[in-house]
Each structure stands twice: as C-alpha cells, then as structure tokens.
Enzyme design. Structure first.
Site, mmCIF file in Angstrom:
data_model
loop_
_atom_site.group_PDB
_atom_site.id
_atom_site.type_symbol
_atom_site.label_atom_id
_atom_site.label_comp_id
_atom_site.label_asym_id
_atom_site.label_seq_id
_atom_site.Cartn_x
_atom_site.Cartn_y
_atom_site.Cartn_z
ATOM 1 N N CYS A 30 0.809 -1.212 0.000
ATOM 2 C CA CYS A 30 0.000 0.000 0.000
ATOM 3 C C CYS A 30 0.840 1.258 0.000
ATOM 4 O O CYS A 30 2.058 1.212 0.077
ATOM 5 C CB CYS A 30 -0.878 0.031 1.253
ATOM 6 S SG CYS A 30 -1.821 -1.463 1.501
ATOM 7 N N GLY A 56 -1.078 0.818 -4.905
ATOM 8 C CA GLY A 56 -2.319 0.121 -4.586
ATOM 9 C C GLY A 56 -3.473 0.649 -5.382
ATOM 10 O O GLY A 56 -3.690 1.863 -5.422
ATOM 11 N N ASN A 130 1.005 0.826 5.859
ATOM 12 C CA ASN A 130 1.673 0.135 4.745
ATOM 13 C C ASN A 130 2.639 -0.874 5.343
ATOM 14 O O ASN A 130 3.460 -0.512 6.189
ATOM 15 C CB ASN A 130 2.423 1.149 3.863
ATOM 16 C CG ASN A 130 3.295 0.506 2.798
ATOM 17 O OD1 ASN A 130 4.327 1.046 2.434
ATOM 18 N ND2 ASN A 130 2.908 -0.650 2.296
ATOM 19 N N GLY A 131 2.541 -2.120 4.887
ATOM 20 C CA GLY A 131 3.414 -3.171 5.418
ATOM 21 C C GLY A 131 2.594 -4.360 5.859
ATOM 22 O O GLY A 131 1.369 -4.353 5.741
ATOM 23 N N TYR A 270 11.366 -3.044 -8.261
ATOM 24 C CA TYR A 270 10.088 -3.010 -8.974
ATOM 25 C C TYR A 270 9.075 -2.009 -8.421
ATOM 26 O O TYR A 270 8.394 -1.334 -9.179
ATOM 27 C CB TYR A 270 9.447 -4.406 -8.936
ATOM 28 C CG TYR A 270 8.005 -4.453 -9.395
ATOM 29 C CD1 TYR A 270 7.689 -4.458 -10.757
ATOM 30 C CD2 TYR A 270 6.958 -4.466 -8.483
ATOM 31 C CE1 TYR A 270 6.373 -4.478 -11.183
ATOM 32 C CE2 TYR A 270 5.626 -4.489 -8.901
ATOM 33 C CZ TYR A 270 5.341 -4.498 -10.246
ATOM 34 O OH TYR A 270 4.038 -4.520 -10.664
HETATM 35 P P1 AMP Z 1 5.106 -13.407 -14.104
HETATM 36 O O1 AMP Z 1 4.407 -13.546 -15.377
HETATM 37 O O2 AMP Z 1 4.278 -13.984 -12.973
HETATM 38 O O3 AMP Z 1 6.493 -13.952 -14.111
HETATM 39 O O4 AMP Z 1 5.216 -11.847 -13.764
HETATM 40 C C1 AMP Z 1 6.370 -11.120 -14.043
HETATM 41 C C2 AMP Z 1 6.035 -9.656 -14.135
HETATM 42 O O5 AMP Z 1 5.347 -9.237 -12.953
HETATM 43 C C3 AMP Z 1 7.287 -8.780 -14.280
HETATM 44 O O6 AMP Z 1 7.127 -7.989 -15.428
HETATM 45 C C4 AMP Z 1 7.296 -7.902 -13.036
HETATM 46 O O7 AMP Z 1 7.566 -6.562 -13.341
HETATM 47 C C5 AMP Z 1 5.903 -8.028 -12.458
HETATM 48 N N1 AMP Z 1 5.906 -8.134 -10.980
HETATM 49 C C6 AMP Z 1 6.896 -8.503 -10.172
HETATM 50 N N2 AMP Z 1 6.498 -8.486 -8.868
HETATM 51 C C7 AMP Z 1 5.216 -8.092 -8.867
HETATM 52 C C8 AMP Z 1 4.241 -7.850 -7.838
HETATM 53 N N3 AMP Z 1 4.533 -8.027 -6.558
HETATM 54 N N4 AMP Z 1 3.008 -7.435 -8.214
HETATM 55 C C9 AMP Z 1 2.703 -7.266 -9.513
HETATM 56 N N5 AMP Z 1 3.571 -7.457 -10.533
HETATM 57 C C10 AMP Z 1 4.807 -7.875 -10.224
#
Ligand code: AMP
Length: 484
Positions: A30, A56, A130-131, A270
C-alpha cells in the site's frame, strides 16, 4: 522440471488480473500520505495518493480533522474515480491522512479499505498502514479471546485493537506499547482530532518520508507524492521512530531498536516509482539503471538492440544498453489504459493475454538479435508470452536479462507475491526456466551483483532472493504465515 503443459496449467494466470488472483493471505502492498497544518489538507492528500497510485489500486480513502471531529471518505477503485469535488468537500479541516490499498481477491474488500477510523476510550483515531505484520494472526487470536470483534481481515485492524485495549495511560504510551508488540513491517500514519503521528518498524522495511509544504508537514510513502504537492523533502521517519506532529511542532520518540535494518530491496527493483527517492533520499531510477549496468557487466551478449519490458524494465534496460554500447529502443509498446479489471470479450475473440497490454514494433525487431530486459520473473507466464511476441515480431534471437536475482521466496513484509511453490525460480533451474519461456538465453543478476550496487547492503532485506528472513528465520514459522 515439470512439463510445459503442467506449468501452464499451474500458472493459468491472466497477467492483467495477476495480483487479484494471488493467494488468500494478508495483502498490504500500500501507500500512505498525510498532511498536517494546511487549509487544503484533504486536497493535498488526494494529490499525494494520486502520485502513489502504483502502490495500490484496489481502493483508497482519506480521513480528515477540523480539530472538532474526524471525517472519512473511502471506496473501492482508483483515487481519481473515488474523489469528486463534492466528496473532497465532505472531508474538511487542516489535517488529513490517506491510504491506497493493493488489489485482493474477494468481493467484500471495502471492509479492508483504509484509513480505519474508530472511537475508543480516549477519543477518535484513524490509521493508515503500509506493510505486513508477521504476528498479526497470534495477536488477533489473543484479542478475540479477550472479546475483541474484528470487522475486516486486515492486519491493520489488529493495531487499532492493540491501541484501544492497551492498559497504558495516554495515547503515546499506548502507541509505544503497541509498537513494541507488533512485529514485521509497518509504516503507519495515525491521526486524532489534533495530531498526526507517523511510526516505522525498527527494521525500516517500507519507506516513509517527511516533507514540508507552505509551512505544513507532509508524510508519504514515497517522495513522488511531495513533487506533485510541491513539498520539499526533509528526512525519513527513522526505523523504530515515532514522530508526533501537533501545534508544538514535530517531536521524535524512538521506542524500538533493532540489531539490523531490513529495508525492502524490491522497492528499488520493482515497486517504488523511479522518480521517487527512498531510504535516505536514494533515487530509484538511478539505482535501477545501475542494476542494468551491473547486469550487462555480469552477463553481456552480442545483440543488435536492447529493449525493455515496459514500464518495469525501462531504467534497467537503459543501463544495460549504455554499459554494453548497444542501441536502446522501445520494441514493445504498452497500452496504458488497461485497467486491472479488464474484461475480455467472450468466445471467438478472447485469449488476448499479454497482447492487451503490449504490442511489438515490428520495424524495430525485424531480423534482429534482441536483448530484452525485465525487472523480475514471478511465475514466468508474462516472460513466456513476451518472448513469443518478440519472436513473432520478427526477431532472429531473443535474449532475456532480469535485473534482479531469481525470486525464490514469498514476501511476508508487504510485497504481494504468490506462494513459494508458484514462484517458478523456487522449483526450477535457470536453464529449465529458459526452456519454458523459450528464450535463446536467460540470465538473472546475481545476488552478489545486486548487493554490490546498493550502498550499505547490510541494511536491506533480500529474503525473496536469498531466503534470509529478518524477522522469522525458522522455516516452519514462515510456512505458517504462508498458509494463513
Ligand atoms: P510473471 O508472469 O508472474 O512472471 O510476472 C512477471 C512480471 O510481474 C514482471 O514484469 C514484473 O515486473 C511483475 N511483478 C513482479 N512483482 C510483482 C508484484 N509483486 N506485483 C505485480 N507485478 C509484479
């Protein structure tokens, strides 16, 4: 290695709704923002939340005070959809705190949208968190056994009950008592009719910064919120610190200490916005570009073009291209208007998958050896589709570079990750993943490389990459949380 078929079956995840399909556990990825001492407090908080929308998208809320009482407005949806002029007028006063909540499964999520506002024996209070607390389940069970009734499944409500049921005398003592009992990640903004209080866990998992605008205090998860408001960054809320802001100014208490700090390294990789400065004013974009440079040094490749997976891979791809002297370009174009709840048309024209979000620029890719950079692989489903898309766009070779180490463990401190067994890198080797996603080569940044780039790496949590969990080290405890 599982067969491709079983992997596809296991990860039947539409990336557009990826976050909403993850497991049934606390989700607290969040953003928080608060303003003290400004006649436009709610409007400024609204702007701050808008800047923090990436943290979020499930719902948002603002609670304000006109020094007589608290007012609250909150709903499901995006900040700009929730707050109309009329609604903002219903949250008057010179103090406000706001919260953006990450997407979760389930229809009854409005109950989980924050701030949480309550009346208790010492008056009214509102909280935005947040957390993720790692002992929320135990604390909740204990509180329920003493008669507490919970309205939501949010761990933040546990904090409210802890404050309300504390035997300590005044609010500050209750907060100190609570801060010492809750464990895990918390960057909290709390408000009563007359003061705003910011609290950060002793590990400093999540960022939290203090700024000043027009003589008013602003506290926010990331400094991109300050930029929109026009606030100037002052300092971070320190790990273990409680900052009380009222008519007497700003006062600091340090109720908790920890043998180490454990700032989330994934915020750099990210989660945080590249234009934000976090953890003592370190710029996220600059860090991501350095990750890209490090990746190029560790895993160079003969390629004709470097392209990012937009938007998450952009700064690292720029860094990779600069370090390796290869042309950088946008070989994939992202449609920015894809909502998280996009509904695909039925029957013969469905199954767009990642095409809804990304489209290749064929003129750029035709006949080229393409090096594509992304920040992370979670389940591997997105990467597989992207490699296919780049090949169909005419690329001769597709090489994938990831600007973080393999994600092998879930996060219990506030980043939404699937369970361990769903993380492709926890059950498959890099070679197996390469085959699954059908890339010509695949390399991830090494953990050593990552920690070389980040200043003071001993102050960071990289548990999702190295299984070194700062709060729980016992595996059974970790699994217990995962099962919840
Ligand atoms: P996947 O297809 O499950 O391997 O998703 C990889 C993609 O999800 C990458 O492009 C990341 O930038 C993105 N990503 C990584 N961590 C998260 C997260 N916690 N929530 C949403 N997207 C994520």
């Amino acid at each position: 290695m599982s067969t491709n078929k079983s992997l596809i079956r296991k990860s039947r995840i539409n990336p557009i709704t990826y976050a909403s399909l993850s497991s049934d556990k606390f989700h607290d990825e969040c953003g928080v923002c608060g303003v003290y001492g400004h006649p436009e407090a709610s409007n400024l908080t609204y702007l701050g939340l808008h800047a923090l929308q990436h943290r979020g998208q499930e719902g948002a809320g603002i609670c304000s005070s006109d020094r007589r009482q608290l007012y609250i407005e909150k709903s499901m949806g995006l900040v700009t959809d929730i707050f109309s002029e009329k609604r903002l007028k219903r949250i008057p006063g010179d103090m406000a705190i706001g919260h953006n909540r990450y997407s979760t499964a389930g229809a009854s999520s409005l109950k989980n949208v924050q701030p949480i506002m309550v009346n208790y024996s010492l008056g009214a209070l509102a909280i935005a968190h947040n957390g993720n607390l790692v002992n929320a389940v135990e604390l909740r069970t204990e509180l329920e056994s003493q008669g507490a009734i919970f309205q939501s499944t949010s761990d933040s409500e546990v904090v409210v009950h802890m404050i309300a049921s504390s035997r300590a005398g005044n609010l500050y003592e209750r907060l100190i008592d609570t801060m010492r009992k809750i464990s895990g990640a918390f960057s909290i903004l709390l408000m009563t009719e007359n003061e705003m209080i910011a609290m950060r866990d002793p590990y400093g998992f999540r960022p939290l910064s203090i700024g000043i605008h027009d003589g008013a205090y602003v506290v926010a998860s990331e400094t991109c919120a300050f930029d929109l408001i026009g606030a100037t960054y002052q300092r971070d809320v320190e790990p273990g610190e409680m900052v009380i802001i009222n008519r007497d100014g700003l006062k600091s208490i340090k109720p908790c200490t920890s043998s180490r700090q454990a700032r989330c390294i994934f915020e750099f990789i990210y989660f945080a916005r590249p234009d934000s400065n976090i953890y003592g004013n370190l710029n996220v974009d600059a860090m991501r570009k350095e990750f890209g440079r490090q990746l190029a040094r560790e895993f160079p490749v003969d390629a004709d073009i470097v392209i990012p997976v937009p938007d998450s891979g952009v700064p690292a791809a720029i860094g990779y291209a600069k370090e390796s002297n290869i042309d950088f370009d946008f070989g994939l174009i992202r449609n920015h208007y894809v909502g998280r709840t996009f509904i695909e048309p039925r029957q013969n024209i469905r199954h767009f998958g990642v095409k809804i979000k990304l489209n290749p620029v064929r003129q750029l890719l035709q006949g080229k050896r393409v090096l594509v950079v992304d920040d992370s692989i979670v389940r591997g489903t997105t990467s597989k589709k992207i490699v296919k898309m780049i090949r169909e766009g005419g690329a001769k070779e597709v090489h994938l570079r990831i600007s973080s180490p393999p994600t092998i463990g879930p996060c219990f401190y506030g980043i939404d990750t699937p369970t361990r067994k769903e993380l492709i890198a926890s059950t498959h080797s890099i070679e197996e993943i390469k085959k699954y996603i059908t890339a010509d080569t695949l390399q991830y940044m090494t953990i050593e490389g990552l920690l070389k780039v980040v200043p003071n790496p001993e102050h960071y949590c990289s548990a999702c990459f190295d299984d070194n969990y700062p709060v729980f080290t016992r595996h059974d405890k970790v699994e217990q949380i995962e099962l919840f």
